[in-house]
Design a protein around this motif. Structure first.
Motif, PDB file in Angstrom:
ATOM      1  N   LEU A  44       0.828  -1.206   0.000  1.00  0.00           N
ATOM      2  CA  LEU A  44       0.000   0.000   0.000  1.00  0.00           C
ATOM      3  C   LEU A  44       0.863   1.257   0.000  1.00  0.00           C
ATOM      4  O   LEU A  44       1.709   1.458   0.874  1.00  0.00           O
ATOM      5  CB  LEU A  44      -0.916   0.009   1.220  1.00  0.00           C
ATOM      6  N   GLY A  45       0.659   2.065  -0.995  1.00  0.00           N
ATOM      7  CA  GLY A  45       1.339   3.347  -1.104  1.00  0.00           C
ATOM      8  C   GLY A  45       0.414   4.320  -1.814  1.00  0.00           C
ATOM      9  O   GLY A  45      -0.710   3.972  -2.191  1.00  0.00           O
ATOM     10  N   ILE A  46       0.873   5.519  -2.015  1.00  0.00           N
ATOM     11  CA  ILE A  46       0.035   6.518  -2.675  1.00  0.00           C
ATOM     12  C   ILE A  46      -0.377   6.050  -4.070  1.00  0.00           C
ATOM     13  O   ILE A  46      -1.553   6.097  -4.444  1.00  0.00           O
ATOM     14  CB  ILE A  46       0.780   7.866  -2.766  1.00  0.00           C
ATOM     15  N   THR A  47       0.593   5.566  -4.844  1.00  0.00           N
ATOM     16  CA  THR A  47       0.301   5.173  -6.225  1.00  0.00           C
ATOM     17  C   THR A  47      -0.583   3.937  -6.288  1.00  0.00           C
ATOM     18  O   THR A  47      -1.546   3.892  -7.067  1.00  0.00           O
ATOM     19  CB  THR A  47       1.601   4.916  -7.001  1.00  0.00           C
ATOM     20  N   SER A  48      -0.277   2.927  -5.485  1.00  0.00           N
ATOM     21  CA  SER A  48      -1.093   1.702  -5.532  1.00  0.00           C
ATOM     22  C   SER A  48      -2.515   1.990  -5.058  1.00  0.00           C
ATOM     23  O   SER A  48      -3.472   1.385  -5.550  1.00  0.00           O
ATOM     24  CB  SER A  48      -0.454   0.596  -4.685  1.00  0.00           C
ATOM     25  N   PHE A  49      -2.663   2.921  -4.115  1.00  0.00           N
ATOM     26  CA  PHE A  49      -4.008   3.323  -3.671  1.00  0.00           C
ATOM     27  C   PHE A  49      -4.766   3.983  -4.821  1.00  0.00           C
ATOM     28  O   PHE A  49      -5.919   3.640  -5.096  1.00  0.00           O
ATOM     29  CB  PHE A  49      -3.905   4.283  -2.486  1.00  0.00           C
ATOM     30  N   LEU A  50      -4.117   4.922  -5.497  1.00  0.00           N
ATOM     31  CA  LEU A  50      -4.776   5.624  -6.606  1.00  0.00           C
ATOM     32  C   LEU A  50      -5.145   4.660  -7.724  1.00  0.00           C
ATOM     33  O   LEU A  50      -6.239   4.739  -8.295  1.00  0.00           O
ATOM     34  CB  LEU A  50      -3.852   6.719  -7.148  1.00  0.00           C
ATOM     35  N   GLU A  51      -4.238   3.735  -8.033  1.00  0.00           N
ATOM     36  CA  GLU A  51      -4.490   2.794  -9.127  1.00  0.00           C
ATOM     37  C   GLU A  51      -5.573   1.783  -8.777  1.00  0.00           C
ATOM     38  O   GLU A  51      -6.126   1.143  -9.674  1.00  0.00           O
ATOM     39  CB  GLU A  51      -3.182   2.076  -9.477  1.00  0.00           C
TER      40      GLU A  51
END
Length: 369
Positions: A130-137
């Motif tokens: 979980l990170g910013i990019t994986s959350f957005l994607e």
């Protein structure tokens, strides 16, 4: 486990761009550009326009934030976001998100919370964590819109400790919403578990995430001092968690918060006693982290370097009394004359990616002894 089958049936639904609205201002950025910036530091035209509103320091913080990828226990995370506290946090965050009128999900508070919940779980399930990019994607809409006027409230909520010229910093870990929910996650994830290595520390340790190898757990918390460390351990002991080796990396915030010598030593000894009840074979102490000279002169960022030095004297005294080793050699590359090297930090107090590599390697050497 959380049910989100409706999103699984629509794999094409994922945030392709993020839009920030603030009054009449509106800026959209493709999510792919954000990922590319995090991985290569290359800035697209749209992102360059957006970052134009950032200071150089804030740009670096954004870049560092994109590097944070948390490997989480999915079952514990699922339980956490369905607790009363988890639902409150999601509800608060949902107030800063706006569904586009053409979103596949009906515009409603309930829909927004469900979307956030789904993005968290699916983002955590991604190979990178979980990170910013994986959350957005993982967000189940082709566009995620933020209300900029409410983002500052989220930032304030995230601050576990703060200081100003008129109000010195203090330990707010136990009273802050994010501190409480982070500890609740740890309680759920540690229940009846046995780990070969456990790390207890403040934000510098927390930045590592669970990257110390299988069978280890990072109990680091932002803003942690020996005061909140004792409270954290008292909350974890009823879970019957076991740690064969334990590393305690504490002291920088104690120096910053102005905790007295007597209280620091007392708390550290109590923390060691509590960790010993977790069935461990070895306990190691890490010296308090130094900052740069500039950061040490700003009371809103870090403690004065002489105070950190005194805390480290106390750590060595407690270590001698408790007969536990202090592991300092692996951290030596971070410093020059007990001052954090400028090229290993983004803000003068925390480690950047290169600094974290050195710290991680030092911890791995300890765990592998």
């Amino acid at each position: 486990m959380l049910l989100h089958s409706c999103f699984d049936l629509l794999p094409s639904l994922a945030a392709e761009k993020v839009t920030v609205r603030y009054g009449l201002f509106e800026q959209s950025i493709p999510v792919a550009d954000i990922r590319n910036f995090g991985e290569t530091q290359k800035v697209s035209g749209d992102l360059k326009s957006f970052l134009g509103y950032f200071s150089a320091k804030d740009k670096q913080k954004f870049q560092d934030a994109l590097q944070v990828k948390m490997s989480l226990d999915i079952a514990a995370l699922d339980k956490l976001i369905n607790t009363g506290m988890g639902k409150q946090i999601l509800s608060f965050v949902s107030q800063a998100t706006v569904f586009p009128t053409r979103s596949a999900i009906a515009r409603s508070d309930r829909g927004s919370i469900q979307a956030l919940r789904s993005a968290i779980i699916l983002g955590a399930k991604s190979p990178e964590g979980l990170g910013i990019t994986s959350f957005l994607e993982a967000y189940p809409s082709n566009q995620l819109v933020f209300d900029g006027s409410k983002i500052s409230q989220l930032v304030s909520m995230a601050n576990l400790s703060s200081g100003s010229a008129s109000a010195p910093p203090k330990d707010n870990v136990s009273s802050s919403p994010l501190g409480q929910i982070a500890l609740q996650y740890q309680i759920l994830a540690a229940q009846d578990k046995k780990f070969s290595g456990c790390l207890f520390g403040d934000s510098v340790s927390a930045e590592l995430g669970n990257t110390l190898g299988n069978g280890t757990f990072n109990f680091g918390l932002n803003g942690l001092s020996t005061i909140s460390l004792v409270e954290q351990l008292k909350s974890l002991i009823p879970t019957k968690v076991k740690c064969e080796k334990a590393i305690i990396a504490i002291g920088g915030n104690d120096a910053w918060y102005g905790i007295s010598d007597e209280l620091f030593s007392k708390n550290l000894q109590e923390a060691i006693a509590l960790v010993r009840t977790m069935g461990n074979k070895e306990i190691f102490l890490i010296p308090a982290f130094y900052s740069t000279v500039a950061a040490s002169l700003d009371p809103t960022i870090a403690a004065p370097l002489p105070r950190v030095e005194q805390i480290n004297v106390l750590i060595n005294q407690v270590a001698e009394t408790e007969k536990v080793p202090v592991e300092a050699a692996g951290l030596a590359p971070l410093y020059e004359n007990n001052v954090l090297k400028e090229n290993l930090t983004s803000d003068g107090d925390h480690l950047n990616a290169e600094g974290l590599k050195i710290y991680r390697q030092a911890l791995l050497q300890i765990l592998q002894k």
